[in-house]
Design a protein around this motif. Sequence first.
Motif, PDB file in Angstrom:
ATOM      1  N   UNK A 127      38.502  38.653  51.101  1.00 40.11           N
ATOM      2  CA  UNK A 127      38.436  39.479  49.886  1.00 40.11           C
ATOM      3  C   UNK A 127      39.190  38.808  48.734  1.00 40.11           C
ATOM      4  N   UNK A 128      38.612  38.832  47.530  1.00 42.16           N
ATOM      5  CA  UNK A 128      39.225  38.186  46.368  1.00 42.16           C
ATOM      6  C   UNK A 128      39.260  39.148  45.182  1.00 42.16           C
ATOM      7  N   UNK A 129      40.261  38.985  44.333  1.00 42.53           N
ATOM      8  CA  UNK A 129      40.405  39.848  43.158  1.00 42.53           C
ATOM      9  C   UNK A 129      39.089  39.897  42.384  1.00 42.53           C
ATOM     10  N   UNK A 130      38.683  41.099  41.995  1.00 43.02           N
ATOM     11  CA  UNK A 130      37.437  41.280  41.269  1.00 43.02           C
ATOM     12  C   UNK A 130      36.290  41.732  42.156  1.00 43.02           C
ATOM     13  N   UNK A 131      36.415  41.509  43.476  1.00 37.20           N
ATOM     14  CA  UNK A 131      35.356  41.950  44.393  1.00 37.20           C
ATOM     15  C   UNK A 131      35.232  43.480  44.361  1.00 37.20           C
ATOM     16  N   UNK A 132      34.014  43.945  44.575  1.00 37.00           N
ATOM     17  CA  UNK A 132      33.773  45.387  44.726  1.00 37.00           C
ATOM     18  C   UNK A 132      34.076  45.780  46.166  1.00 37.00           C
ATOM     19  N   UNK A 188      45.626  40.181  48.963  1.00 42.27           N
ATOM     20  CA  UNK A 188      45.256  40.835  47.703  1.00 42.27           C
ATOM     21  C   UNK A 188      45.609  42.318  47.781  1.00 42.27           C
ATOM     22  N   UNK A 189      45.306  43.068  46.726  1.00 37.28           N
ATOM     23  CA  UNK A 189      45.476  44.511  46.718  1.00 37.28           C
ATOM     24  C   UNK A 189      44.167  45.179  46.356  1.00 37.28           C
ATOM     25  N   UNK A 190      44.197  46.528  46.207  1.00 38.64           N
ATOM     26  CA  UNK A 190      42.965  47.229  45.835  1.00 38.64           C
ATOM     27  C   UNK A 190      43.285  48.554  45.180  1.00 38.64           C
ATOM     28  N   UNK A 242      38.909  45.142  44.415  1.00 44.46           N
ATOM     29  CA  UNK A 242      40.003  44.283  44.878  1.00 44.46           C
ATOM     30  C   UNK A 242      40.755  43.778  43.647  1.00 44.46           C
ATOM     31  N   UNK A 243      42.080  43.754  43.762  1.00 41.70           N
ATOM     32  CA  UNK A 243      42.920  43.329  42.635  1.00 41.70           C
ATOM     33  C   UNK A 243      43.936  42.277  43.091  1.00 41.70           C
ATOM     34  N   UNK A 244      44.400  41.504  42.127  1.00 44.30           N
ATOM     35  CA  UNK A 244      45.416  40.497  42.408  1.00 44.30           C
ATOM     36  C   UNK A 244      46.699  41.133  42.948  1.00 44.30           C
TER      37      UNK A 244
END
Lengths: 322, 322
Positions: A147-152, A228-230, A294-296
Amino acid sequence: MPSEFDLIQRYFLSDPRRDDVIEGIGDDGAVIRPPAGHDLVISVDTLIEGVHFPSGTQAASVGHKALAVNLSDLAAMGAEPAWATLSLALPQSDEAWLAGFSHGLRQLADRFYVSLIGGDLVRGPLAISIQVIGLLPHATAVCRHGARAGDFVFVTGSIGDAGLGLASMQGAWPLDGNGSVQYCLSRLNEPSPRVAAGVALRGLASAAIDVSDGLSADLKRMLAASGVGASIELTRIPLSAAARRLFGDSIDWDLVLTAGDDYELLFTVPATRADALCKRFDSLNLPITHIGYIEQQVGLRFMEDGVERTLELSAGYDHFAV
Amino acid sequence: MPSEFDLIQRYFLSDPRRDDVIEGIGDDGAVIRPPAGHDLVISVDTLIEGVHFPSGTQAASVGHKALAVNLSDLAAMGAEPAWATLSLALPQSDEAWLAGFSHGLRQLADRFYVSLIGGDLVRGPLAISIQVIGLLPHATAVCRHGARAGDFVFVTGSIGDAGLGLASMQGAWPLDGNGSVQYCLSRLNEPSPRVAAGVALRGLASAAIDVSDGLSADLKRMLAASGVGASIELTRIPLSAAARRLFGDSIDWDLVLTAGDDYELLFTVPATRADALCKRFDSLNLPITHIGYIEQQVGLRFMEDGVERTLELSAGYDHFAV
């Protein structure tokens, strides 16, 4: 009284259905021939009475669920199931129980073209350990660390039904006269592994995990593995019509987020591939819902109408916690 | 108190040692990539305290034995072990026990280049279920159903040591002052799976099985699967020097033939290939002994100096016998 050998013959021996089973049950080991160009995915899960399913659960449901939770793990990797082995510990030779158990197991195995190729049957407190092996083309596994920042963030089906089913069994939830509780109990006892959904994730999803210990705990595992975070929008979390009826005006978010046992797939997809993924699911007869991003910034944040909401959630189940 | 996750991290997580492990422990499933041109052999065995090993057996021995019995099954098929999964049920989080268990398991795994790729850890009565996957070139599996009249019957190593070890633990066998009992106990608690011997059988042996439930019971299984019979010369059955010392002048044939747990390989080879097979074993540092012949006439006959001897043998262990 039938012997261990008789019981295996009677309830678990069948002609191998798959061409790739060279030797099935009955030798020191089974022999299988995986197709060229494929990786294998292996998952094992043990179910113990009173821990993983309530005492008194119907034998057919136990057989179904023991296989389903493993097929769900394979689905979360994008793999199609192929072969399974069974280790069964039984307190005594209860043929009515065995007949029900093997029926539930076989029905699900047949539905997904899974061959039971081996196992053992010993005397002991009721415990079922199933291992499944699945297939996917080389290097197409969907892992939880991608999972990477920006992913839905998406989830299949609906969340919370199994938790409502368990609560109703424990008397903690008022029974209703219509089929809502029945529906939630079937979701608890006979979960449907999302095998076709898992296959649809290949090449598009960046990460996936199945919702076995609760949406919150499982999402946190994915976030930790991915670094990452979410942010999750609570009101987007899909609830079934039955759950909405049972909750009425006040949704128990703790139950929805921590109860687990739904065996839906929770997955992430880069924004640029979200449309392609939604198109693939159009043909699957299984809804998917976009519940967040998903967020940084590490950590899991729950939002309600754009405002962060602090929830004090129950801890997930831990076998060795005090 | 450490969580299930902590315990898995601490005792079972290691970098995958094998290049063919794409994803190891830590996701919904492990991903492996079998080499082209190979079949896979799968075996699973469950060990329950008080049934498969005496209560109080050292944790390291339990870890060793739980893996060893599975590697022995693979060896009996001619397969080399590659990957393993573990389902462990523990009554409580006993870190000293876990440290010993994982040490015993790992030492044997490392010796045979086996990667632990997955599993689960649950709370329950002590039970260990291990599944191993091994490799062999296409269509080279040695099955138990291939024995034919005229084939020679061989066994590796020596028979009866583990039974003597168990009898001495139960006080049924006089302890001696020298190392004979010690040797038999090590054969009981830390059996050596005959992996290299299994590989040597490929293409030459007509059938094989491992001696887990006793020479008599396991040979009968092979005979039944092959639809043949056999004559075994009792005096040819290989006994260790330790067993000969313990038995003295009167060999307990019932113990030798029914005690099991030796994890030697019992195999058959057509007369025309017996020389080639013996040559292969010359380099293995493991003796093999020709103990009898496969015959058309069904049934198992024991001979002593050419005369049939009637033995009233104990029944083999059956989990569900009355």
